[in-house]
Write an enzyme that holds these catalytic residues in place. Structure first.
Site, PDB file in Angstrom:
ATOM      1  CB  ALA A 103      -0.789   0.006   1.309  1.00  0.00           C
ATOM      2  NE  ARG A 143      11.726   5.457  -0.695  1.00  0.00           N
ATOM      3  CZ  ARG A 143      12.106   4.506   0.441  1.00  0.00           C
ATOM      4  NH1 ARG A 143      13.591   4.401   0.661  1.00  0.00           N
ATOM      5  NH2 ARG A 143      11.191   3.818   0.731  1.00  0.00           N
ATOM      6  N   GLY A 147       5.802  -6.195  -0.965  1.00  0.00           N
ATOM      7  CA  GLY A 147       5.488  -6.284  -2.261  1.00  0.00           C
ATOM      8  C   GLY A 147       6.512  -5.799  -2.906  1.00  0.00           C
ATOM      9  NE  ARG A 207       1.871  -7.910 -32.632  1.00  0.00           N
ATOM     10  CZ  ARG A 207       0.846  -7.632 -33.524  1.00  0.00           C
ATOM     11  NH1 ARG A 207       1.312  -7.448 -34.589  1.00  0.00           N
ATOM     12  NH2 ARG A 207      -0.155  -7.128 -33.112  1.00  0.00           N
ATOM     13  CG  ASN A 209       8.275 -21.059 -50.077  1.00  0.00           C
ATOM     14  OD1 ASN A 209       9.141 -20.820 -49.172  1.00  0.00           O
ATOM     15  ND2 ASN A 209       8.374 -20.108 -51.030  1.00  0.00           N
ATOM     16  CB  SER A 225       7.965 -12.281 -54.357  1.00  0.00           C
ATOM     17  OG  SER A 225       8.667 -13.260 -53.931  1.00  0.00           O
ATOM     18  CB  ALA A 284       5.262 -13.132 -57.986  1.00  0.00           C
TER      19      ALA A 284
END
Ligand code: UD1
Ligand code: CA
Length: 538
Positions: free
Chosen positions: A13, A18, A103, A318, A362, A390, A408
């Site tokens: 708490a 600081r 804590g 991610r 691929n 691509s 592509a």
């Protein structure tokens, strides 16, 4: 066996003054996890019967982070003793041992807490056992005053300590094990006549001693007991933790080529013979199986990499990404919520979001799964062994069947059948000579241009100011006899051979070349020169 029962009170708490932070101090992260979650994880093996976290007003974020553990409110931060009092209701009727932990003290090990409890349960049953430490710099820690009998007499806060007390090297870590039957009675007697005007938990030692109860110290390594009060201490703690995690990863059989540049999360799991290159960052929730390689400069978070797979260099995985066995994610590839089957490849410059890529498929350079329509995310499914050319855009929701090929540069908006070829791009057309005519209409000559005047042909070379010659190409222009001057070109065109001797006989540009501009001269008749190879011109 009432004495074997343990409850824990975690103090959180404090305002964290600081730290100069809006976020509650204990929610600042170390190795990707809030400080207080480290504390609770360290308590977990002790199987506490009750755990209560003391929070202050406006610290609902802590309640969410520590759930399902209970929280209790200390309405005003009047000191650590006052904070423990806030747990009185939560510990109603509890007669076992009460552990107090802070804590902001995230590194304390379960083994050390176990030793503390064991001391409290020893035959002499000390009422209070304090975990002490001898840090290299005792700084502003409270000092433990130990009597000639080896028992703890008092804890003196740095601000209240005299010079003699400040010279003591044995410091208070803040962690204590206390007889639960006495705890609140002791706390009720704590006052606030001290330098900070706070109710110090540490004062219960002197009070218990005054009652004739025994108090004692268990020492533990200082690096387990550091308290984090400032950003600098947070960074120092992070460094300690990272070094531990690096050592652990290597101990478990991973190679870190440059350990100091690899950053782990508390939960990173690396298998055996995993190789991690320099400058790799592991966010939370990453598992890498045996023999996989994470090359330099990768960032992984919430991702699973199966055995033998290779990631990077410069790849970003991610959350929700699963890379199958021996699959390959190459440079500048970002994957989010993407599942690549065994042996699948996305080697260059690709975004795979909300995608399933079948085994052996691929994904060509520059492929994008367009998964977001501004409102919702949609899924792309690429079948096993399919090949995406691509620079294709797969506009989700869309499926590319097993074994299909996408040409592509395609924009794929409709699903592609298995084994089909899909082309979603403009058809190429060609207009022979158009470019040369275009240049002629602009009156400019490029390097390598073949200039025809009547039945004479000249190849244009461009000489740099330093005398070196630029390489030539195969374009051809004709100079109509009626327009001998190539009006605005900053160049002179001369017949050859020999270039200098025949000066003056060739058509000239109307303006002399400005000094800094390369001088254009014919070098040889065009017929004698081969066009540059197509490969060299790529
Ligand atoms: C405290 C100890 C000190 C010890 C040091 C170890 C006291 C009086 N001092 O000092 O002897 O060497 O820890 O790190 O106990 N808290 C509350 N409510 C409050 C005040 C604090 O919940 O009213 C919580 C804080 O959130 C923090 C913990 O208690 O988690 C410690 O408080 P802090 O102010 O950091 O104590 P220190 O001055 O470091
Ligand atoms: Ca502290």
């Amino acid at each position: 066996m009432a004495e074997m029962h343990t409850a824990a009170v975690v103090l959180a708490a404090g305002k964290g003054t600081r730290m100069k932070t809006e976020l509650p101090k204990v929610l600042h992260k170390l190795a990707g996890r809030p400080m207080i979650a480290h504390v609770l994880a360290n308590l977990a093996p002790l199987a506490c019967e009750r755990i209560v976290v003391v929070i202050g007003p406006g610290m609902e974020g802590i309640a969410a982070a520590v759930a399902p553990h209970a929280t209790t409110l200390q309405a005003e931060p009047l000191g650590t003793g006052h904070a423990v009092l806030a747990a009185r209701a939560a510990l109603q009727g509890f007669a076992g041992d009460v552990l107090i932990v802070y804590g902001d003290c995230p590194f304390i090990s379960s083994a050390t807490i176990g030793r503390l409890l064991a001391r409290r349960r020893a035959a002499d049953h000390p009422a209070v056992v304090v975990l002490g430490m001898r840090p290299a710099d005792p700084a502003q820690y409270g000092r433990l005053v130990v009597g000639a009998d080896g028992m703890l007499q008092a804890i003196v806060e740095y601000r209240d300590a005299n010079a003699e007390q400040r010279a003591i090297t044995l410091c208070n870590s803040g962690v204590m094990a206390i007889d639960g039957r006495r705890l609140f009675a002791l706390l009720d007697r704590v006052g606030n006549a001290n330098a900070k005007g706070e109710y110090y938990l540490t004062d219960i030692v002197a009070i218990a001693r005054g009652d004739g109860a025994a108090c004692t110290v268990v020492e533990a390594p200082a690096d387990e007991l550091i308290g984090i009060n400032s950003r600098a201490e947070l960074a120092a703690a992070e460094a300690i933790l990272q070094n531990r995690l690096r050592a652990q990863a290597m101990e478990n059989g991973a190679t870190l080529i440059d350990p100091q540049t690899v950053f782990f999360s508390f939960d990173t799991r690396l298998g055996r013979d995993v190789v991690v290159g320099p400058n790799v960052v592991f966010g939370p929730g990453v598992e890498v199986a045996d023999d996989a390689e994470i090359k330099a400069f990768c960032h992984l978070e919430g991702a699973k990499v199966a055995a033998g797979a290779a990631i990077g260099p410069f790849a970003r995985l991610r959350p929700g990404t699963i890379v199958g066995e021996r699959a390959r994610i190459g440079n500048f590839v970002e994957a989010k919520n993407a599942n690549l089957g065994p042996g699948a490849k996305a080697n260059h410059l690709t975004y795979l979001g909300d995608a399933v890529v079948g085994a052996g498929a691929n994904v060509g350079a520059g492929t994008i799964t367009a998964n977001y329509d501004g409102f919702n995310k949609h899924k792309t499914e690429i079948g096993a062994d399919a090949s995406i050319g691509s620079n294709s855009v797969l506009v989700a929701p869309v499926k590319v069947g097993r074994g299909a090929i996408v040409g592509a540069g395609s924009v794929i908006t409709q699903s592609v059948s298995a084994d089909a070829l899909a082309l979603g791009r403009g058809r190429q057309t060609e207009k022979p000579g158009w470019a040369a005519k275009f240049r002629e209409s602009k009156g400019t000559i490029g390097k390598g241009t073949v200039v025809r005047h009547g039945d004479k042909a000249f190849r244009v070379t461009i000489t740099r100011p330093d005398g070196t010659v630029l390489p030539t190409g195969p374009s051809t222009v004709r100079i109509a006899p009626a327009k001998p001057a190539l009006a605005p070109a900053p160049a002179s065109v001369e017949p050859s051979p020999p270039a200098r001797a025949s000066n003056g006989t060739a058509p000239k540009t109307s303006k002399p070349a400005p000094k800094a501009t390369p001088v254009v001269k014919s070098k040889k008749p065009a017929e004698s020169k081969k066009p540059a190879s197509p490969k060299g011109r790529r």
